[in-house]
Scaffold this motif. Sequence first.
Motif, PDB file in Angstrom:
ATOM      1  N   GLU A   1       0.067  -5.927   5.655  1.00  0.00           N
ATOM      2  CA  GLU A   1      -0.290  -4.522   5.853  1.00  0.00           C
ATOM      3  C   GLU A   1      -1.050  -4.275   7.155  1.00  0.00           C
ATOM      4  OE1 GLU A   1       0.871  -2.408   3.826  1.00  0.00           O
ATOM      5  OE2 GLU A   1       1.071  -3.319   1.843  1.00  0.00           O
TER       6      GLU A   1
ATOM      7  N   ARG B   1      -3.162   1.799  11.326  1.00  0.00           N
ATOM      8  CA  ARG B   1      -2.890   2.568  10.103  1.00  0.00           C
ATOM      9  C   ARG B   1      -4.209   3.103   9.552  1.00  0.00           C
ATOM     10  NH1 ARG B   1       0.644  -1.322   6.367  1.00  0.00           N
ATOM     11  NH2 ARG B   1       0.888   0.583   5.125  1.00  0.00           N
TER      12      ARG B   1
ATOM     13  N   PHE C   1      -6.268   4.402   6.187  1.00  0.00           N
ATOM     14  CA  PHE C   1      -6.287   4.227   4.737  1.00  0.00           C
ATOM     15  C   PHE C   1      -7.470   4.961   4.116  1.00  0.00           C
ATOM     16  CE2 PHE C   1      -4.692  -0.051   6.304  1.00  0.00           C
ATOM     17  CZ  PHE C   1      -3.359   0.170   5.988  1.00  0.00           C
TER      18      PHE C   1
ATOM     19  N   ILE D   1       0.848  -1.189   0.000  1.00  0.00           N
ATOM     20  CA  ILE D   1       0.000   0.000   0.000  1.00  0.00           C
ATOM     21  C   ILE D   1       0.888   1.244   0.000  1.00  0.00           C
ATOM     22  CG2 ILE D   1      -1.674   1.345   1.331  1.00  0.00           C
ATOM     23  CD1 ILE D   1      -2.857  -1.287   2.307  1.00  0.00           C
TER      24      ILE D   1
ATOM     25  N   TYR E   1      -6.802  -5.954   1.302  1.00  0.00           N
ATOM     26  CA  TYR E   1      -5.377  -5.893   1.619  1.00  0.00           C
ATOM     27  C   TYR E   1      -5.020  -7.111   2.439  1.00  0.00           C
ATOM     28  CZ  TYR E   1      -6.670  -3.913   6.254  1.00  0.00           C
ATOM     29  OH  TYR E   1      -7.207  -3.689   7.505  1.00  0.00           O
TER      30      TYR E   1
ATOM     31  N   SER F   1      -0.073   8.182   0.391  1.00  0.00           N
ATOM     32  CA  SER F   1      -0.896   9.012  -0.481  1.00  0.00           C
ATOM     33  C   SER F   1      -0.339  10.411  -0.689  1.00  0.00           C
ATOM     34  CB  SER F   1      -2.291   9.147   0.125  1.00  0.00           C
ATOM     35  OG  SER F   1      -2.216   9.817   1.377  1.00  0.00           O
TER      36      SER F   1
ATOM     37  N   ILE G   1      -5.889   1.059  -2.719  1.00  0.00           N
ATOM     38  CA  ILE G   1      -5.887   1.602  -1.361  1.00  0.00           C
ATOM     39  C   ILE G   1      -4.626   2.450  -1.177  1.00  0.00           C
ATOM     40  CG2 ILE G   1      -5.791   1.016   1.098  1.00  0.00           C
ATOM     41  CD1 ILE G   1      -7.229  -1.605   0.379  1.00  0.00           C
ATOM     42  N   LYS G   2      -4.769   3.575  -0.504  1.00  0.00           N
ATOM     43  CA  LYS G   2      -3.628   4.427  -0.168  1.00  0.00           C
ATOM     44  C   LYS G   2      -3.641   4.726   1.329  1.00  0.00           C
ATOM     45  CE  LYS G   2      -3.174   6.579  -4.728  1.00  0.00           C
ATOM     46  NZ  LYS G   2      -3.123   7.858  -5.482  1.00  0.00           N
ATOM     47  N   GLU G   3      -2.470   5.103   1.851  1.00  0.00           N
ATOM     48  CA  GLU G   3      -2.336   5.335   3.289  1.00  0.00           C
ATOM     49  C   GLU G   3      -2.137   6.807   3.602  1.00  0.00           C
ATOM     50  OE1 GLU G   3       0.233   3.762   7.175  1.00  0.00           O
ATOM     51  OE2 GLU G   3       0.924   3.314   5.143  1.00  0.00           O
TER      52      GLU G   3
END
Length: 573
Positions: free
Chosen positions: A472, A502, A504, A151, A468, A154, A519-521
């Motif tokens: 992760e 985390r 997301f 991942i 995910y 962002s 998906i981005k973090e």
Amino acid sequence: MSFNKRFILLPFFCCTITVGIAQQKKPASTYSVNKTVIAQGDALFQKNCSDCHNFKTRGIGPDLSGVTADASYAYLSKFISNSQALVKAGDKRAAAIFAEYKVPMPSHPQLKPTDINAILSFINTYKKQAEVYVNTAALGIPVTDPMPAKIAKSGLTLKLQEWLTAPKTSTKNPSTRITQTFVLKGPKGNRMLMLEMRGKLYEIKDGRFNTIMDMAQLKPNFIPEPGLASGWGSFAFHPEFYKNGLLYTTHTEKKGSAPADYTYADSIPVALQWVVNEWKINDPNATVFDATPREMLRVNMPSPIHGMQQIIFNPLSKPGSADYGLIYLGIGDGGSAEARYPQLCDAPTQIRSSIIRIDPAGRNSKNGKYGIVAANAWAKDADQNTLGEVYARGFRNPNKITWAADGTMLASDIGYTMVEELNIVKPGLDYGWPEREGTFVLNFAGKKSAIYNLPARDHKYTYAVAQYDHDEGNAISGGFVYEGKIAQLKGKYIFGDIVKGRMFYLEYKDLKLGQQAQIKEFDLQFNGLPNKFIDLVKNPKADMRLDLGENNTIYIWAKTDGKIWEVKDCIAN
């Protein structure tokens, strides 16, 4: 975790184990054969460990059959007391198990030698079983890394500001089990509510947490143990609450507290019961609710995990619409699959592993306490064996239900072997559990379950639109599509991971059946300083949750310390 909410408590044993064993004059240093001690150990194990472990297969933690033959009593005792001390000391066995299960077990200094002796004595009664060979050649090669691509960051940072800290309800970790917020809109103004799973419904006013309802006082068989998902699970106000005073809740009770509506064979254990109640509140404006309950349904569960999740009304439905006034409720598998009872959750003949939709005003259910919605797919399939309550099925632990502004229903589902998932929920569809996990075949054969790539032309199930793997995180904390005032967040489905803390997101517009969205973090900043949530709470398991408050304000918190953070802004790095 569990984990409708989930915690890998140990690779050998689970637990925020509570004490309760009678003191022995001299703590034993070997396994007891005393039936009373073993029975006490059994009770402690079922109450505190069975959510992560069993004696048939690996679960959140390992299968424990035969573990007392693999390691010494002294070693296992040390492991329970402080597994991470063994890892840090370079113990190869502890390090290998930590590497396999990803999440460390916290230390347990509160456990007395007699507690540990009873638990180990009970576990010692389960000897290692010969592995049953099952030919899985037709499935191909097991998948060991479902999503090799990591991942990505962002480039966005959530700016969080400390808001409030919930009252402690225990001296042990977690100190508070806050789990759900809700803004109750009414003629005299809005009320901010928060649920504590040990039994309290709080109204937050002027920075204070005022108890307006206490389940522990109202239901004598109420149990908030062993923790994780058990206790007061969820609540939902009828859309006409200020007219009819109706509130709906889910909670856990001791096994055998009352006859269940959904049972199974006596040969399968019952760990606890999940109960849905309708409450008549005499004065909806009162600061403390005077409430009269009416039980609607009761379900037996074979383990403490994956019980009833969110109970909710569709917030977009209006008076006169087909969905208005109908209850949606996510019900997990109760640990059925990993305990090797898939027949309790593998078809629409079972209420477990489903999202149900029922009419609280109706009375045509089998028990005569609620209504079967005629439009539900399994209510109109002309099969008397299927349950008309079921709206959609095939979920291991559907922990969060939400609707996007366009009416699309979304549900997050906590995984088992390797995959966490988000689903677009459509009526009458089957999302695969226990034969599927994410977009993979799940095989429970043998001691270690494994996942495999899907066969060609597989059209049997509907699959996740985002997923995910456990590199992760370990348990998805379901979220919502943001529609608030922070421009950078608009149109994003925002969620997190319970264990690793985390945060997301994905773009809601990218969610489409038949494919997986990227998906981005987020990066995180707390009171102006960058940090990781898991480092901030100083606990091996972050136990993170998130929900919405007034004006779509996003709140993020950890059960470990009860500190609630408000998302004030989102900035580009």
